[in-house]
Design a protein around this motif. Structure first.
Motif, mmCIF file in Angstrom:
data_model
loop_
_atom_site.group_PDB
_atom_site.id
_atom_site.type_symbol
_atom_site.label_atom_id
_atom_site.label_comp_id
_atom_site.label_asym_id
_atom_site.label_seq_id
_atom_site.Cartn_x
_atom_site.Cartn_y
_atom_site.Cartn_z
ATOM 1 N N ALA A 76 0.969 -1.279 -0.050
ATOM 2 C CA ALA A 76 -0.034 -0.018 0.050
ATOM 3 C C ALA A 76 0.933 1.245 0.237
ATOM 4 N N SER A 77 0.430 2.177 -0.766
ATOM 5 C CA SER A 77 1.261 3.397 -0.787
ATOM 6 C C SER A 77 0.509 4.749 -0.460
ATOM 7 N N LEU A 78 0.995 5.728 0.170
ATOM 8 C CA LEU A 78 0.330 7.028 0.455
ATOM 9 C C LEU A 78 1.195 7.998 -0.647
ATOM 10 N N ALA A 79 0.373 8.523 -1.601
ATOM 11 C CA ALA A 79 1.018 9.217 -2.744
ATOM 12 C C ALA A 79 0.620 10.565 -3.170
ATOM 13 N N PHE A 80 1.436 11.534 -3.334
ATOM 14 C CA PHE A 80 0.881 12.769 -3.931
ATOM 15 C C PHE A 80 1.305 12.730 -5.504
ATOM 16 N N GLU A 81 0.096 12.922 -6.127
ATOM 17 C CA GLU A 81 0.181 12.755 -7.772
ATOM 18 C C GLU A 81 -0.330 13.857 -8.463
ATOM 19 N N GLN A 82 0.411 14.693 -9.405
ATOM 20 C CA GLN A 82 0.136 15.734 -10.106
ATOM 21 C C GLN A 82 -0.602 14.746 -11.352
ATOM 22 N N LYS A 83 -1.895 15.284 -11.744
ATOM 23 C CA LYS A 83 -2.495 14.774 -12.961
ATOM 24 C C LYS A 83 -3.225 15.968 -13.745
ATOM 25 N N GLY A 84 -3.886 15.470 -14.643
ATOM 26 C CA GLY A 84 -4.544 16.703 -15.692
ATOM 27 C C GLY A 84 -4.489 16.237 -17.069
ATOM 28 N N ALA A 85 -4.643 17.387 -17.807
ATOM 29 C CA ALA A 85 -4.746 17.105 -19.377
ATOM 30 C C ALA A 85 -4.396 18.697 -19.758
ATOM 31 N N THR A 86 -3.991 18.641 -21.220
ATOM 32 C CA THR A 86 -3.799 19.733 -21.891
ATOM 33 C C THR A 86 -5.290 20.135 -22.864
ATOM 34 N N ASP A 87 -5.687 21.395 -22.937
ATOM 35 C CA ASP A 87 -6.790 21.761 -23.714
ATOM 36 C C ASP A 87 -6.505 21.549 -25.216
ATOM 37 N N ASN A 88 -7.417 21.177 -26.064
ATOM 38 C CA ASN A 88 -7.192 20.542 -27.307
ATOM 39 C C ASN A 88 -7.020 21.620 -28.373
ATOM 40 N N VAL A 89 -7.363 22.847 -27.878
ATOM 41 C CA VAL A 89 -7.247 24.114 -28.769
ATOM 42 C C VAL A 89 -6.195 25.152 -28.210
ATOM 43 N N PHE A 90 -6.430 25.580 -27.070
ATOM 44 C CA PHE A 90 -5.517 26.361 -26.350
ATOM 45 C C PHE A 90 -4.386 25.759 -25.659
ATOM 46 N N ASP A 91 -3.246 26.678 -25.448
ATOM 47 C CA ASP A 91 -2.363 26.432 -24.669
ATOM 48 C C ASP A 91 -2.633 26.650 -23.312
ATOM 49 N N VAL A 92 -3.496 25.856 -22.698
ATOM 50 C CA VAL A 92 -4.246 25.894 -21.195
ATOM 51 C C VAL A 92 -4.075 24.588 -20.857
ATOM 52 N N ASN A 93 -3.303 24.428 -19.433
ATOM 53 C CA ASN A 93 -3.281 23.026 -18.760
ATOM 54 C C ASN A 93 -4.355 22.962 -17.688
ATOM 55 N N THR A 94 -4.973 21.993 -17.491
ATOM 56 C CA THR A 94 -5.877 21.677 -16.256
ATOM 57 C C THR A 94 -4.876 20.777 -15.307
ATOM 58 N N ASN A 95 -4.593 21.435 -14.278
ATOM 59 C CA ASN A 95 -3.674 20.614 -13.469
ATOM 60 C C ASN A 95 -4.570 19.976 -12.199
ATOM 61 N N LEU A 96 -4.702 18.675 -12.001
ATOM 62 C CA LEU A 96 -5.401 18.024 -10.980
ATOM 63 C C LEU A 96 -4.286 17.375 -9.965
ATOM 64 N N ASN A 97 -4.295 18.078 -8.667
ATOM 65 C CA ASN A 97 -3.465 17.207 -7.726
ATOM 66 C C ASN A 97 -4.179 16.394 -6.767
ATOM 67 N N TYR A 98 -3.605 15.242 -6.664
ATOM 68 C CA TYR A 98 -4.397 14.206 -5.922
ATOM 69 C C TYR A 98 -3.703 13.651 -4.669
ATOM 70 N N LEU A 99 -4.304 13.294 -3.536
ATOM 71 C CA LEU A 99 -3.612 12.405 -2.519
ATOM 72 C C LEU A 99 -4.246 11.030 -2.760
ATOM 73 N N SER A 100 -3.483 10.152 -3.264
ATOM 74 C CA SER A 100 -4.010 8.804 -3.318
ATOM 75 C C SER A 100 -3.774 7.750 -2.608
ATOM 76 N N LEU A 101 -4.234 6.455 -2.665
ATOM 77 C CA LEU A 101 -4.131 5.312 -1.793
ATOM 78 C C LEU A 101 -4.043 4.056 -2.833
ATOM 79 N N PRO A 102 -3.059 3.746 -3.211
ATOM 80 C CA PRO A 102 -3.068 2.362 -4.055
ATOM 81 C C PRO A 102 -2.867 1.262 -2.995
ATOM 82 N N VAL A 103 -3.663 0.116 -3.268
ATOM 83 C CA VAL A 103 -3.447 -1.140 -2.710
ATOM 84 C C VAL A 103 -3.143 -2.101 -3.712
ATOM 85 N N TYR A 104 -2.194 -2.965 -3.412
ATOM 86 C CA TYR A 104 -1.856 -4.063 -4.660
ATOM 87 C C TYR A 104 -1.371 -5.037 -4.081
#
Length: 214
Positions: A76-104
Motif C-alpha cells: 500500500a502507498s500514500l502518494a501525492f500525484e499531479q494529473k490533468g490534461a492539456t486543452d485541445n485548442v488553446f495552450d491551457v493546462n488543467t492541473n489536478l493534484n491528488y492524494l491517493s492510496l493505491p493497494v496492490y
C-alpha cells in the motif's frame, strides 16, 4: 463494488500454496520505501482535453509491504500525484493534484537484483485543481490562472499496474526503479456528460529500508 469483488476473488488465489511453502520466512511487515518521479497524465473520453498532448507533473509516495512469502506480498502507498490534461485548442493546462492510496498485490522474483510486478486498485482525493496558460482572443493574449476545484469531483478511483527492479545497496537498503500506470474508472467532472476519466504513467526512483527479513 466490482473492485471489491475482484479483490476477494483474487486474494485466495494470490496466497495459494504460499503460506505453507517450505523454507519461507514467516509472514511479516517487511519494508518501507520512499520514491519520487515524473508523471505523464491525461484525461480521456472528453472533447475538452487533447488525447495526444499530456500533462507533466510529479509523484511522491511512501509505501509499505507485508510479505506472505518470498515471492508474494501485499503493498500500500500514500502518494501525492499531479494529473490533468492539456486543452485541445488553446495552450491551457488543467492541473489536478491528488492524494491517493493505491493497494496492490506484488510478485517478486530473483535474488539480486530482484524484479517485481504489482497490480491493484487506488482511491484518490482531489487536493486542488487549477487551469493555467494563455490564448489569443482578438489579437490579445489572455492569461488564465483559475481555481477550478469546484468543477471536479473530490473522489476518484481506478486500477493500477506497475513493474520494476530492486538493487541491493547495503544490508538494510535497496535502490528501486519503478514504472507504473493507472486507469481511472470514475467520472472526475461534476457537470460533463462525456464521463472524463484520469489516466497516467509514471517513472520513479527510490530507496527501500528493510525492517523485516531481506
Amino acid at each position: 463494488m466490482m473492485i471489491i469483488i475482484i479483490f476477494f476473488v483474487a486474494f485466495p488465489l494470490f496466497l495459494l500454496n504460499c503460506l505453507s511453502a517450505e523454507g519461507q520466512n514467516n509472514p511479516q511487515f517487511r519494508y518501507l520505501s520512499l520514491d519520487a518521479g515524473l508523471n505523464i497524465a491525461g484525461v480521456h473520453s472528453d472533447s475538452q482535453f487533447d488525447r495526444h498532448k499530456k500533462n507533466f507533473g510529479a509523484n511522491v509516495s511512501l509505501s509499505g509491504n507485508y510479505y506472505f512469502c518470498e515471492s508474494r506480498s501485499l503493498g500500500a502507498s500514500l502518494a501525492f500525484e499531479q494529473k490533468g490534461a492539456t486543452d485541445n485548442v488553446f495552450d491551457v493546462n488543467t492541473n489536478l493534484n491528488y492524494l491517493s492510496l493505491p493497494v496492490y498485490f506484488q510478485w517478486t522474483t530473483g535474488k539480486d537484483p530482484r524484479f517485481f510486478i504489482n497490480t491493484g486498485a487506488y482511491t484518490a482525493w482531489l487536493v486542488n485543481a487549477t487551469r493555467r496558460g494563455d490564448y489569443q482572443d482578438g489579437g490579445q493574449t489572455v492569461n488564465v490562472n483559475d481555481n477550478v476545484k469546484a468543477d471536479f469531483r473530490s473522489f476518484d478511483y481506478g486500477l493500477v499496474l506497475g513493474f520494476g527492479i530492486m538493487v541491493r545497496l547495503y544490508d538494510d537498503f535497496d535502490f528501486k526503479v519503478t514504472i507504473r500506470g493507472s486507469a481511472g474508472l470514475s467520472n472526475i467532472a461534476k457537470h460533463s456528460p462525456e464521463n472524463p476519466q484520469n489516466y497516467h504513467f509514471n517513472i520513479s526512483l527510490g530507496y527501500i529500508y528493510y525492517i523485516g527479513f531481506r
